[in-house]
Design an enzyme around this catalytic site. Structure first.
Site, PDB file in Angstrom:
ATOM      1  N   LYS A 101      29.254  16.783  21.763  1.00  0.00           N
ATOM      2  CA  LYS A 101      27.791  16.776  21.717  1.00  0.00           C
ATOM      3  C   LYS A 101      27.282  15.404  21.251  1.00  0.00           C
ATOM      4  O   LYS A 101      27.763  14.848  20.271  1.00  0.00           O
ATOM      5  CB  LYS A 101      27.309  17.863  20.759  1.00  0.00           C
ATOM      6  CG  LYS A 101      25.815  18.155  20.823  1.00  0.00           C
ATOM      7  CD  LYS A 101      25.518  19.434  20.023  1.00  0.00           C
ATOM      8  CE  LYS A 101      24.064  19.856  20.165  1.00  0.00           C
ATOM      9  NZ  LYS A 101      23.157  19.004  19.397  1.00  0.00           N
TER      10      LYS A 101
ATOM     11  N   THR B 110      -3.684  -4.603 -12.212  1.00  0.00           N
ATOM     12  CA  THR B 110      -3.665  -5.652 -13.234  1.00  0.00           C
ATOM     13  C   THR B 110      -2.245  -6.123 -13.537  1.00  0.00           C
ATOM     14  O   THR B 110      -1.999  -7.325 -13.702  1.00  0.00           O
ATOM     15  CB  THR B 110      -4.347  -5.166 -14.527  1.00  0.00           C
ATOM     16  OG1 THR B 110      -5.718  -4.865 -14.246  1.00  0.00           O
ATOM     17  CG2 THR B 110      -4.268  -6.219 -15.620  1.00  0.00           C
TER      18      THR B 110
ATOM     19  N   SER C 159      27.577  16.260  16.484  1.00  0.00           N
ATOM     20  CA  SER C 159      27.788  17.481  15.712  1.00  0.00           C
ATOM     21  C   SER C 159      29.091  17.411  14.949  1.00  0.00           C
ATOM     22  O   SER C 159      30.062  16.792  15.394  1.00  0.00           O
ATOM     23  CB  SER C 159      27.809  18.692  16.647  1.00  0.00           C
ATOM     24  OG  SER C 159      28.153  19.868  15.953  1.00  0.00           O
TER      25      SER C 159
ATOM     26  N   SER D  12     -10.452 -12.364 -11.336  1.00  0.00           N
ATOM     27  CA  SER D  12     -10.164 -11.057 -11.921  1.00  0.00           C
ATOM     28  C   SER D  12      -9.108 -10.408 -11.043  1.00  0.00           C
ATOM     29  O   SER D  12      -8.960 -10.764  -9.865  1.00  0.00           O
ATOM     30  CB  SER D  12     -11.435 -10.192 -11.940  1.00  0.00           C
ATOM     31  OG  SER D  12     -11.116  -8.830 -12.153  1.00  0.00           O
ATOM     32  N   THR D  13      -8.381  -9.458 -11.594  1.00  0.00           N
ATOM     33  CA  THR D  13      -7.507  -8.648 -10.743  1.00  0.00           C
ATOM     34  C   THR D  13      -8.306  -8.036  -9.600  1.00  0.00           C
ATOM     35  O   THR D  13      -7.808  -7.886  -8.483  1.00  0.00           O
ATOM     36  CB  THR D  13      -6.859  -7.525 -11.581  1.00  0.00           C
ATOM     37  OG1 THR D  13      -5.978  -8.108 -12.548  1.00  0.00           O
ATOM     38  CG2 THR D  13      -6.070  -6.567 -10.695  1.00  0.00           C
TER      39      THR D  13
END
Length: 464
Positions: A320, A97, A314, A136-137
């Site tokens: 790495k 709503t 890393s 309506s909602t």
């Protein structure tokens, strides 16, 4: 000052929203994610409200000058000019709503401005009596949600198509790269890297078809059902008129639900669409698992492919580089898969003539379709497009494998193949040498028959 059933509240003078939006803003600080985060949800609301005012105008229920001002205000909502005015949290009580009233108030106040009137003068244009007339909602909120999802799905489809094309391009690029196929992480039989990538494209093509099919029920609307599907407080011809107008606005084949009472509480369309997202996410995550495995190493893993380096891997291990893009896509897929349980629980929780849990369902679908779209694009542009093959490593692993003996099954039988594989495993000798030593094949037969290239397709042969 604006007032409602519960009393008066001060509304910022420059705001287009009103008292009921503010109540929603105060009551629901849950996710911190506002309606304005989902452009197509707001756009869909603009389309729905425009269709509603057009229907009311055609039925002679609202004065033409109000209809024209409201239509212009709705166009601005559709275009995104008023997005910042949609401030309510995505998860809320009241079955949506607050969201519906946020739209009603913004459109009413902008229409008043267009007419040269003061914002808040609801005696002229009312959020409830004009913008929400015959509604309506319970019909506009799910209708806007489903329409917004349908609008969103086009970008996901486009990104999936591009990712499929990217995997197909790699399949062609790698069509001559021989490698070892694996089942249960163990050596199986030879294949090409191109075949593997073509398989990924085919998997995603199935997901694409699933998502397209699941999007179709999102075009089924319950406009005109009002509160519980009976159409109370709506003109008898309103539902048909609203859906007709919505078809004109969107260009989509919008349909009215065959049973508006069922449609008021049944969230099948949204749940089914998210289920398609879940299945597709599981498939995409599986592909990312494979990419990470094939790129593992670089010295002590499979390292059959190279992923584009995107970040140092890393804070302590120099040199790495991690497979960060497949990793982040994996995590996105986990989020989507987990979100499907939330959607299922929300859908199941509908009671009698309304499902009040629609907000969390709608939030998850919008959130996850957008995440999936971005993840798909990220995987393509930052990973798949830049993948290269380590052809030498693929060949090294292939020729050192025992699994290639499977190709001789029709020629010497399972028992001899199994014995040769066991001896090769125990002694470290090549499978070709063991086959000759055991007298199962001559060297010429081994050289002619045990050719990995021939094993990447059906190659039945029998011993003469």
């Amino acid at each position: 000052m604006e007032s409602d059933l519960l009393g008066e509240i001060q509304v910022p003078k420059d705001a287009y929203y009103g008292v009921q939006t503010l109540r929603g803003l105060y009551n629901y600080n849950i996710t911190g994610v506002r309606l304005s985060s989902y452009r197509n949800f707001i756009k869909a609301f603009g389309m729905i409200k425009k269709a509603c005012i057009m229907a009311n105008g055609r039925l002679g229920l609202i004065k033409p000058e109000i209809v024209e001002a409201v239509k212009q205000a709705c166009d601005e909502v559709i275009e995104g000019k008023l997005d910042k005015e949609f401030v309510v949290d995505m998860i809320q009580g009241g079955a949506g709503t607050s969201t519906n009233m946020n739209a009603n108030e913004v459109i009413a106040n902008r229409a008043l401005e267009i007419m040269g009137k003061e914002k808040g003068d609801y005696t002229i244009v009312s959020p409830n009596d004009h913008i929400n007339k015959c509604q309506s909602t319970n019909d506009t909120y799910p209708s806007s949600g489903k329409l917004g999802m349908y609008l969103d799905h086009f970008e996901l489809v486009a990104e999936l198509e591009k990712l499929i094309d990217a995997f197909e391009a790699k399949a062609e690029e790698f069509k001559d790269v021989l490698k070892m196929g694996r089942t249960q992480l163990q050596d199986a039989v030879p294949m090409t890297l191109g075949q593997e990538f073509h398989g990924y494209a085919s998997t995603l093509r199935e997901s694409l078809a699933l998502i397209k099919a699941a999007a179709e029920p999102l075009k089924v609307q319950n406009l005109g059902g009002t509160a519980i599907g009976t159409g109370t407080a709506a003109h008898p011809d309103y539902s048909a008129a609203a859906v007709k107008a919505l078809r004109e606005i969107t260009g989509f084949d919008i349909k009215i639900a065959p049973d508006l009472i069922s449609a008021s509480s049944n969230t099948y369309g949204m749940l089914n669409f998210h289920a398609a997202l879940k299945v597709s996410a599981a498939r995409l995550s599986q592909i990312c698992n494979d990419l990470r495995l094939m790129a593992s190493g670089p010295r002590c893993g499979l390292h059959e492919i190279n992923l584009p380096p995107r970040a140092p891997g890393s804070s302590i291990m120099p040199g790495k580089v991690n497979p960060v893009i497949p990793e982040v896509v994996n995590q996105t897929c986990f989020q989507i898969i987990g979100g499907d349980l939330t959607c299922s629980l929300a859908s199941e929780a509908g009671q009698l003539e309304l499902n009040v849990m629609e907000p969390v369902l709608i939030y998850n679908v919008f959130n996850n379709i957008n995440m999936f779209t971005r993840a798909t694009k990220t995987l393509r542009t930052l990973c798949v497009d830049g993948i290269t093959a380590d052809k030498a490593q693929c060949e090294k692993l292939l020729h050192n494998s025992i699994g290639i003996v499977t190709g001789l099954l029709p020629y010497i039988g399972y028992k001899k193949c199994s014995t040769a594989a066991k001896i090769a495993n125990q002694t470290g000798k090549s499978i070709k040498d063991v086959l000759v030593e055991q007298g199962y094949c001559t060297k010429q037969e081994v050289d002619e028959l045990l050719v990995p290239e021939k094993m990447t397709k059906p190659n039945y042969m029998t011993k003469k």
